[in-house]
Design a protein around this motif. Structure first.
Motif: not given
Lengths: 260, 380
Positions: A29-38, A148-156
């Motif tokens: 949800e909200d985090d998905l928007l942040a993923v799409a932004g990143a 999952l968000i943590e893994v993507i944030a760490a990758f970034l």
């Protein structure tokens, strides 16, 4: 991230699986928007029909390898991917469909399908890492959206994701859950299971089902003695290790000790 | 504990004690029944206490049972210890925000909550004293722990029953409260009535008592309170002849028993999580997806995890043998060198809450039985 930098390209790839792990990303949800932004979500069959070829900075791979075609396709994806991260029990251990590894697939197809000769499938269901090099494996059936968000944030930012490989017991203790095995006599796979879910089941007075597969240094032989003392017979012990992570070596070997 | 003149509090008086603590701004935490166990939780009044409950404990086993009376403290220690509140599982340390080229670091605010811990047992007071030595003495003081600890009010309870895995007598940490409490209670029945013989251990405790309905204890009541604790002391579930244990363990670092226990040990970390003195933590960093925010959190860690001994190139203790041995020799032996006491207070939690019932007292006995002779010390 600097605004002028090009966003990394993300691909989400599906192999033999139920799509639940991909849906975990949509459920953010909200985090998905942040993923799409990143990141630039370039390929994601659950969310879009757009298909963009080329190279991917980050590939999230769901599902296991069960067909000759998929065994080829994963190599193509690996070649296109700078980082390849597998998500979920299917991709990291072969999934529930790895139960076929303990059975005769030909015998099943001949019973299930009118024209078994149309079916082209492998005798086994195996993890992605059995076929190509994998940069990181995220466990779970399904994976945790938070992780999952943590893994993507760490990758970034190029850091190691915080996804501890210790037991589910540690998570129970961190959240203050009373041990269901010790206090209630409820069989629980928590002591041999990889953390990540946040110890959901014991918080609802259920034993752990082992959705996240074996923890970093599992001792299922010892745990099985304890489970047997709580009334589980050999058949029950064999089955408890043969679920979503049946083909993870520690669980596979332990289930085999309790019958073929 | 410097003994005050002893008083008597009725059950209503205990209720008043809880009420007065709350009036003074304390969050009162005490024993309460949840999920078939006696945990430490928020207490609003005396009705929240586990009246008429007890626990049966053995290696790898805990069962809540009904008592045939309405005792309020008729059980021993449960799955949680007070470190849950004084040295919590997660503590925010700081966060940093980036705006353009400017990076701002904001330390987490120090805790301001004042805790009143109700029903603290003698072994647990010793455990708190041990954590005080670790976290408050020396060059590196934990400021959050200090704030929580200094604000805390402690109402201790002398044990009137003993659990199946208790061995405080061996460790000289109980069952009689000897230090560290603002108020200490002993639950007795006198003239058919359930009452609490009360001693104060600090000015704070004496000031609170002055606000409570109480009377002076009679000689018979004082004698009964003493007898209750003496009966508990005589009924310990386990024992650990502790005096020679540091030398014994360090002389037997290659004892075959370590291989034996490694066969059973799950390396799940439960023993360290339930131990009231285990204090180890790690830090976890998170960052936001847009890269503008990062935060650091302190979290309980365990010497049974691989990450705990991870240094450049890998983990130092990869075998469960080495991890169990590290935990037990630190707890019972090298803790003396590091902090001047044993790291074990004999509460028995590591025995009860081990899913496969590994018993630290049994492991010591087995090592003693096949011990190397003195002067034949081996290490690795």
């Amino acid at each position: 991230m600097a605004a002028n930098r090009k966003k990394p390209r993300l691909g989400v790839w599906k192999f033999a699986s139920c799509d639940g792990c991909q849906l975990t990303l949509l459920d953010c949800e909200d985090d998905l928007l942040a993923v799409a932004g990143a990141v630039d979500i370039a390929y994601f069959p659950e969310a879009t029909r757009a298909e963009i070829s080329g190279r991917y900075d980050l590939s999230l791979v769901e599902g296991s390898i069960t067909t000759p075609h998929d065994a080829e396709r994963i190599h193509a994806i690996r070649r296109r991917s700078r980082k390849l991260i597998t998500i979920g029990a299917c991709a990291t251990a072969g999934g529930i469909q790895a139960l076929r590894n303990f059975a005769d697939v030909q015998a099943y197809t001949s019973v299930v399908y009118a024209r078994p000769d149309y079916i082209e499938t492998l005798a086994t269901s195996t993890a992605i890492a059995d076929h190509v090099p994998v940069d990181f494996e995220l466990r779970g059936c399904p994976i945790s959206g938070r992780q999952l968000i943590e893994v993507i944030a760490a990758f970034l930012v190029g850091r190691r994701p915080v996804t501890p490989a210790h037991s589910v017991c540690v998570e129970c203790k961190l959240r203050g859950t009373v041990c269901v095995m010790v206090a209630h006599g409820t069989p629980c796979l928590g002591p041999v299971t990889h953390a990540g879910c946040g110890a959901i089941c014991p918080a609802y007075n259920r034993g752990c089902y082992g959705c996240y597969g074996p923890m970093e240094s599992p001792n299922p032989v010892s745990l099985s003695h304890g489970l047997a003392a709580l009334g589980m017979d050999a058949r029950a012990l064999q089955r408890v290790y043969r679920t979503f992570n049946a083909n993870a070596p520690a669980f596979r070997d332990e289930s085999a000790r309790h019958g073929k | 504990m410097a003994l005050s003149r002893q008083s008597v509090l009725t059950v209503d008086g205990l209720d008043a004690l809880i009420g007065k603590l709350r009036e003074r701004g304390y969050r009162v935490i005490g024993p309460s029944v949840r999920d078939h166990a006696i945990v430490y939780d928020d207490i609003g009044d005396v009705a929240d206490l586990p009246r008429g409950w007890t626990d049966e404990q053995d290696a790898g086993q805990y069962r809540l049972r009904r008592r045939d009376d309405d005792a309020l403290f008729g059980y021993v220690v449960g799955p949680q210890s007070w470190k849950k509140y004084l040295h919590p599982p997660h503590v925010a340390l700081w966060r940093a925000r980036r705006t353009g080229k400017d990076v701002r670091i904001e330390p987490a605010p120090e805790p301001t909550e004042r805790l009143a811990l109700l029903g603290v047992r003698s072994c647990e007071l010793h455990a708190i004293a041990i954590q005080d030595r670790v976290l408050l003495s020396g060059a590196h003081v934990d400021p959050g722990y200090r704030a929580r600890r200094e604000a805390a009010f402690i109402v201790a309870v002398n044990c009137g029953v003993t659990g199946g895995t208790c061995f405080c007598v061996s460790m000289r940490t109980g069952p009689k409260v000897d230090a560290g409490a603002d108020i200490a209670l002993t639950e007795i029945v006198t003239a058919g009535e359930r009452v609490f013989v009360l001693e104060t251990g600090s000015d704070k405790g004496a000031a609170l008592l002055a606000d409570l309905p109480h009377r002076w204890a009679s000689a018979a009541e004082i004698a009964e309170a003493k007898a209750v604790v003496a009966r508990a002391a005589a009924a310990m579930g386990r024992d650990l002849a502790a005096d020679d244990v540091p030398e014994l363990l360090l002389r037997n670092l290659e004892h075959p028993r370590w291989d034996d226990v490694a066969q059973r040990c799950l390396t799940c970390g439960n023993c360290t999580m339930v131990c009231p003195t285990c204090f180890c933590t790690t830090v976890e960093d998170t960052s936001s997806l847009d890269g503008t925010e990062t935060a650091r959190t302190q979290r309980w860690d365990s010497c049974f995890t691989m990450d705990f001994s991870y240094i450049h190139g890998g983990s130092v203790r990869t075998s469960s043998r080495s991890r169990y041995r590290q935990w037990m020799t630190h707890k019972l032996a090298t803790w003396h060198q590091q902090f001047g006491t044993s790291g074990c207070v004999g509460c028995g939690r590591c025995i009860t809450w081990c899913p496969v019932g590994i018993d630290i007292t049994e492991e010591v006995r087995a090592i003693r039985a096949g011990s190397r002779a003195e002067g034949d010390r081996h290490g690795d």
